[in-house]
Design an enzyme around this catalytic site. Structure first.
Site, PDB file in Angstrom:
ATOM      1  N   ASN A 173       1.151  -1.049  -0.043  1.00  0.00           N
ATOM      2  CA  ASN A 173       0.129   0.115  -0.058  1.00  0.00           C
ATOM      3  C   ASN A 173       0.705   1.359  -0.053  1.00  0.00           C
ATOM      4  O   ASN A 173       2.052   1.122  -0.137  1.00  0.00           O
ATOM      5  CB  ASN A 173      -1.106   0.448   0.840  1.00  0.00           C
ATOM      6  CG  ASN A 173      -0.431  -0.226   2.748  1.00  0.00           C
ATOM      7  OD1 ASN A 173       0.434   0.987   3.012  1.00  0.00           O
ATOM      8  ND2 ASN A 173      -1.306  -0.791   3.508  1.00  0.00           N
ATOM      9  N   LEU A 174       0.034   2.492   0.182  1.00  0.00           N
ATOM     10  CA  LEU A 174       0.702   3.259  -0.600  1.00  0.00           C
ATOM     11  C   LEU A 174       2.028   3.641   0.829  1.00  0.00           C
ATOM     12  O   LEU A 174       3.086   3.920   0.887  1.00  0.00           O
ATOM     13  CB  LEU A 174       0.526   5.215  -0.346  1.00  0.00           C
ATOM     14  CG  LEU A 174       0.658   6.469  -0.775  1.00  0.00           C
ATOM     15  CD1 LEU A 174       1.496   6.102  -1.994  1.00  0.00           C
ATOM     16  CD2 LEU A 174      -0.792   7.050  -0.841  1.00  0.00           C
ATOM     17  N   SER A 175       1.266   3.320   2.010  1.00  0.00           N
ATOM     18  CA  SER A 175       2.059   3.828   3.418  1.00  0.00           C
ATOM     19  C   SER A 175       3.933   2.340   2.968  1.00  0.00           C
ATOM     20  O   SER A 175       4.271   3.594   3.862  1.00  0.00           O
ATOM     21  CB  SER A 175       1.409   3.351   4.287  1.00  0.00           C
ATOM     22  OG  SER A 175       0.981   4.754   4.908  1.00  0.00           O
ATOM     23  N   GLU A 176       3.464   1.832   2.761  1.00  0.00           N
ATOM     24  CA  GLU A 176       4.321   0.806   3.262  1.00  0.00           C
ATOM     25  C   GLU A 176       5.061   1.128   1.606  1.00  0.00           C
ATOM     26  O   GLU A 176       6.946   0.934   2.142  1.00  0.00           O
ATOM     27  CB  GLU A 176       3.903  -0.189   2.825  1.00  0.00           C
ATOM     28  CG  GLU A 176       2.510  -0.916   3.656  1.00  0.00           C
ATOM     29  CD  GLU A 176       2.023  -2.920   3.773  1.00  0.00           C
ATOM     30  OE1 GLU A 176       1.391  -3.365   4.379  1.00  0.00           O
ATOM     31  OE2 GLU A 176       1.625  -2.969   1.854  1.00  0.00           O
TER      32      GLU A 176
ATOM     33  N   ASP B 263      -6.477  -8.318   1.055  1.00  0.00           N
ATOM     34  CA  ASP B 263      -6.114  -9.528   0.900  1.00  0.00           C
ATOM     35  C   ASP B 263      -6.937  -9.381  -0.594  1.00  0.00           C
ATOM     36  O   ASP B 263      -6.342 -10.362  -0.986  1.00  0.00           O
ATOM     37  CB  ASP B 263      -6.477  -9.712   2.502  1.00  0.00           C
ATOM     38  CG  ASP B 263      -5.592  -9.906   3.585  1.00  0.00           C
ATOM     39  OD1 ASP B 263      -4.601 -10.051   3.071  1.00  0.00           O
ATOM     40  OD2 ASP B 263      -6.256 -10.450   4.837  1.00  0.00           O
TER      41      ASP B 263
END
Length: 476
Positions: A195-198, A264
């Site tokens: 995701n964007l944060s990761e 998921d």
């Protein structure tokens, strides 16, 4: 992009990763404990749901694909509960049991829709021999079209490089939902889905889309990835591949209630579509559509083929709404070819109210498709008198067709829909009220065809007649 849903039944996907059991205890709280300044919860409901990699496997199985799950568990009640839940939804479990460790379990205590505490039961499996997992992957590779590695940093993927190399040697695409900022360990994967944060934890904050693409392409090159899919919440998704223009997919979500488990769903649908023969771009398109569906549900959830088809093509294109009898017969035949259960009900539905909506929603839950047969204006006058209907047939059908629970709306001219029901022969005939099943029009024909008949209750105090009376009395 115009994408056709594949036949997911021919797709085989292996999910390997950190499996866990999510437990939920629900109950009211009305007092403080005399032992300590904490609320006392009277537990009334207990729920158990597969979590982590197990939720990915459920998302794959919900599409009708062959879903197999490999992970590490203890030898305990949690492991047995996890296996039972997954077996119910056709996920084939091939767990490695570790007697020295508990199955990872997260227990949440909730009251009045508020989480009061979460208790985690886990020790991690980082020191466990990975060889049994590698052997299971090696055995499964000839039967699968995609390998998913679901990383929650609990130890199941301690030898992730070995897993990647096994899949690449067998020419099976390996898709990884990463955890943490050490993407070096995923070198050589077919696709990462951060995701964007990761993503920004690895490459730094991106001030705009151009910078995101630039840093993403560098990450792809640095770690020898075939592709990178960055999921960006309300901004949709961005697919990056070497030598190919970036593909930006805007979100298809209509409403967002809960993003739990959306990642998921993305990787599960993506893997199933790839394994069924779709291109990577097409698979990402389907995954994006599925994410738009699942964030509109409360809690960790999955997406059915019907929901995915509706999201991809829209209700009008998939043959929904108001139909002639001939069109309805064609739509029902196609539904049966897909193995869908067809439910049918009927009524006047003159002034649609909350009781109608609740009744139709409950009827829809009994199958995959719901037909609503509607009395014509002439039929309504014969049954209800010259002052009815208040709303003309066309308007009544338009309103019914706009309801999420209703798939097909069809008119009939007779006083009862017996002829129409005998022509359609639904799998389940539903009627609201205090009827006896044998008194319902069309019940004899449905039973003779091997179908069923069910009576549902209406909500007390809600009726078109009462609404009309209230309006006349000046209470509307």
């Amino acid at each position: 992009m115009k994408v056709t849903l594949p036949d997911f039944r021919r797709a085989g996907v292996l999910v390997v990763g950190d499996v866990m059991l999510d437990r939920y205890w629900y109950g009211p709280t009305s007092r403080i404990s005399p032992e300590a300044p904490v609320p006392v919860v009277k537990v009334e409901t207990i729920e158990e749901r597969p979590g982590g990699a197990a939720n990915v496997a459920m998302n794959i199985a919900s599409l009708g694909a062959n879903s197999r799950l490999v992970g590490l568990t203890g030898i305990d009640d949690a492991a047995r509960a996890l296996s039972a839940k997954l077996n119910e939804v056709n996920v084939r479990c091939d767990f490695v049991s570790v007697p020295t460790h508990p199955t990872i379990t997260k227990l949440r205590v909730l009251s009045r829709n508020q989480q009061l505490i979460r208790l985690d039961f886990e020790e991690g499996f980082s020191n466990v021999d990975p060889q049994p997992l590698l052997e299971r992957i090696q055995q499964a590779l000839p039967q699968i079209g995609a390998l998913v590695l679901s990383d929650y940093a609990k130890g199941a993927l301690s030898q992730v490089q070995s897993m990647i190399q096994l899949a690449r040697a067998a020419k099976v695409p390996v898709l990884i939902d990463p955890k943490g900022s050490d993407f070096e360990r995923y070198r050589g994967a077919t696709l990462l889905t951060p995701n964007l944060s990761e993503f920004e934890a690895v490459v730094g904050h991106c001030k705009d889309e151009a910078e995101l693409v630039e840093r993403g392409m560098k990450l792809v090159a640095d770690f020898e990835l075939s592709a990178l899919l960055v999921t960006r919440s309300e901004h949709g998704m961005t697919l990056l591949q070497p030598g190919i223009a970036p593909l930006h997919l805007p979100t298809l979500a209509q409403e967002v209630f809960d993003v739990t488990g959306a990642g998921d769903t993305v990787i599960g649908v993506l893997a199933a579509a790839l394994a069924a023969g779709n291109t990577l771009e097409e698979s990402c398109f389907l995954a994006n559509a599925a994410a738009g569906v699942v964030v509109g549900k409360l809690g960790t959830s999955t997406v059915s083929p019907i929901e995915l088809e509706n999201a991809v093509r829209g209700r009008a294109e998939t043959g929904f709404g108001v139909m002639t009898e001939a069109q309805l017969k064609t739509a029902v035949a196609q539904a049966r070819q897909r193995g869908e259960k067809v439910v049918m009900t009927n009524g006047i539905f003159d002034i649609l109210h909350a009781g109608h909506v609740s009744y139709l929603a409950n009827a829809r839950k009994l199958g995959d498709r719901l037909i609503v047969a509607v009395n014509s204006d002439a039929s309504t006058k014969r049954l209800k008198g010259e002052t009815r209907p208040v709303n003309a047939l066309e308007n009544r059908m338009i309103v019914l067709g706009a309801l999420e629970a209703v798939d097909w709306v069809v008119p009939f001219e007779e006083d009862t829909p017996q002829r129409l029901i005998a022509d359609i022969l639904p799998d389940l005939l539903v009627k609201g009220g205090d009827y006896k099943p044998e008194d319902i029009a069309g019940s004899t024909e449905v039973w003779a065809n091997g179908g069923d008949v069910k009576v549902l209750n209406f909500e007390d105090g809600l009726s078109t007649t009462n609404i009309i009376k209230a309006i006349k009395d000046g209470r509307g």
